[in-house]
Design an enzyme around this catalytic site. Structure first.
Site, PDB file in Angstrom:
ATOM      1  CG  ASN A   1      -9.497  -0.088   5.721  1.00 20.72           C
ATOM      2  OD1 ASN A   1      -9.221  -0.928   5.150  1.00 20.72           O
ATOM      3  ND2 ASN A   1      -8.789   1.162   5.622  1.00 20.72           N
TER       4      ASN A   1
ATOM      5  CE  LYS B   1      -6.158   0.709   8.069  1.00 22.08           C
ATOM      6  NZ  LYS B   1      -5.497   1.534   9.011  1.00 22.08           N
TER       7      LYS B   1
ATOM      8  CG  HIS C   1      -6.885   4.310   3.719  1.00 26.62           C
ATOM      9  ND1 HIS C   1      -5.412   4.085   4.253  1.00 26.62           N
ATOM     10  CD2 HIS C   1      -7.413   4.184   4.624  1.00 26.62           C
ATOM     11  CE1 HIS C   1      -5.623   4.017   5.603  1.00 26.62           C
ATOM     12  NE2 HIS C   1      -6.884   3.866   5.962  1.00 26.62           N
TER      13      HIS C   1
ATOM     14  CD  GLU D   1      -3.190   2.099   6.252  1.00 31.89           C
ATOM     15  OE1 GLU D   1      -3.722   1.228   5.643  1.00 31.89           O
ATOM     16  OE2 GLU D   1      -3.276   2.532   7.581  1.00 31.89           O
TER      17      GLU D   1
ATOM     18  CD  GLU E   1      -9.346   6.809   7.572  1.00 24.96           C
ATOM     19  OE1 GLU E   1     -10.005   5.901   8.153  1.00 24.96           O
ATOM     20  OE2 GLU E   1      -8.529   6.248   6.543  1.00 24.96           O
TER      21      GLU E   1
ATOM     22  N   GLY F   1      -3.955   4.243  13.520  1.00 26.26           N
ATOM     23  CA  GLY F   1      -3.068   3.155  13.953  1.00 26.26           C
ATOM     24  C   GLY F   1      -2.394   3.568  15.016  1.00 26.26           C
TER      25      GLY F   1
ATOM     26  CB  SER G   1      -7.367   5.772  16.912  1.00 30.39           C
ATOM     27  OG  SER G   1      -6.073   5.555  16.559  1.00 30.39           O
TER      28      SER G   1
HETATM   29  P1  13P Z   1      -7.582   2.745  12.906  1.00 30.37           P
HETATM   30  O1  13P Z   1      -8.990   2.721  13.343  1.00 30.37           O
HETATM   31  O2  13P Z   1      -6.513   1.528  13.031  1.00 30.37           O
HETATM   32  O3  13P Z   1      -6.838   3.793  13.410  1.00 30.37           O
HETATM   33  O4  13P Z   1      -7.512   3.005  11.326  1.00 30.37           O
HETATM   34  C1  13P Z   1      -8.337   3.784  10.559  1.00 30.37           C
HETATM   35  C2  13P Z   1      -8.136   3.659   9.318  1.00 30.37           C
HETATM   36  O5  13P Z   1      -6.993   3.718   8.514  1.00 30.37           O
HETATM   37  C3  13P Z   1      -9.293   3.323   8.595  1.00 30.37           C
HETATM   38  O6  13P Z   1      -9.453   3.418   7.304  1.00 30.37           O
END
Ligand code: 13P
Length: 250
Positions: free
Chosen positions: A9, A11, A94, A96, A166, A172, A212
């Site tokens: 992803n 982003k 997601h 976010e 997740e 992150g 992560s």
């Molecule tokens: P990270 O791997 O940066 O923690 O992000 C995970 C994520 O949100 C994947 O959709």
């Protein structure tokens, strides 16, 4: 059994030129993968990435889809638009998007429905916040998020979706769920699917871990019986890291 699926992803990262360069670098590094490899890229990168991955084992994914076929929805993209751009997978719900863009379980369900009807494979994200885990709400919460997201789909359709567990506190942050925590919560999600659609469907659904995930922890996570892959944020932006995750079994 279930074939693992590892998805990046990206982003809001990578311009078209940067995207081309990244997938060019990635292509030879993942060509022998024993899993499905997906990159979920910003929509402006679809064309550049498609051109590079054509004929390779890398599949194209998007990061959202609108639920209407067309109309006055400024800034949104329909499932048909994604399909025609070569997109096969789409991340939906997601954390976010839930946190910053007003996504709800109900709109996640609408987007999942539109994606499935159009023949896109949804990657449906569920997961608890830190305070929800601490309060002991993780299991009912992820079960509820999952079942709402799938409402209205047939068992056959459900068996083909991908769910990404997740934990929001692990995204992150560098914090990862322990192998056992991730396995246990993914087991809860699978049990919820089994309760509604039957064990046969639940045994087919692929459920990823995300948060992560990186080369140093992928092996332990993927050794867990319930974990069928990963949804990778930060580590998917570097070809060396993402390919090391994809090649977790070497
Ligand atoms: P990270 O791997 O940066 O923690 O992000 C995970 C994520 O949100 C994947 O959709």
């Amino acid at each position: 059994m279930r074939r693992p699926v590892i998805a990046g992803n990206w982003k809001m990262n990578k311009t078209p030129a940067e995207a081309s360069a990244l997938v060019e670098e990635l292509k030879p590094l993942v060509k022998e993968a024993n899993c499905d490899v997906v990159v979920c890229v910003p929509a402006v990168d679809f064309s550049a990435v498609s051109a590079v991955i054509e004929g390779s084992n890398i599949h194209l994914g998007a990061q959202n889809v609108h639920f209407k076929d067309s109309g006055a929805y400024t800034g949104e993209l329909s499932a048909a638009m994604l399909k025609e751009s070569g997109v096969e997978y789409v991340i939906i719900g997601h954390s976010e998007r839930r946190q910053y863009f007003g996504e709800t379980d109900a709109t996640v369900n609408q987007r999942v429905t539109a994606a499935v009807k159009a023949g896109l494979k949804p990657i449906i994200c569920v997961g608890e916040k830190k305070e929800e885990r601490e309060a002991g709400y993780t299991d009912p919460l992820v079960a509820y998020q999952t079942l709402i997201a799938l409402t209205g789909l047939t068992g056959e359709e459900v068996s083909d979706v991908i769910i990404a567990y997740e934990p929001v506190w692990a995204i992150g942050t560098g914090l990862t769920a322990t192998d056992e925590q991730a396995n246990e919560t993914i087991g809860v999600i699978r049990k919820a699917v089994a309760g509604q659609y039957g064990q046969e469907v639940a045994d087919k659904v692929r459920i990823q871990y995300g948060g992560s995930m990186k080369p140093s922890n992928v092996k332990g996570l993927m050794a867990q019986p319930e974990i069928d892959g990963g949804l990778i944020g930060g580590a998917s932006l570097k070809a060396a890291d993402f390919s090391a995750i994809v090649n977790f079994d070497r």
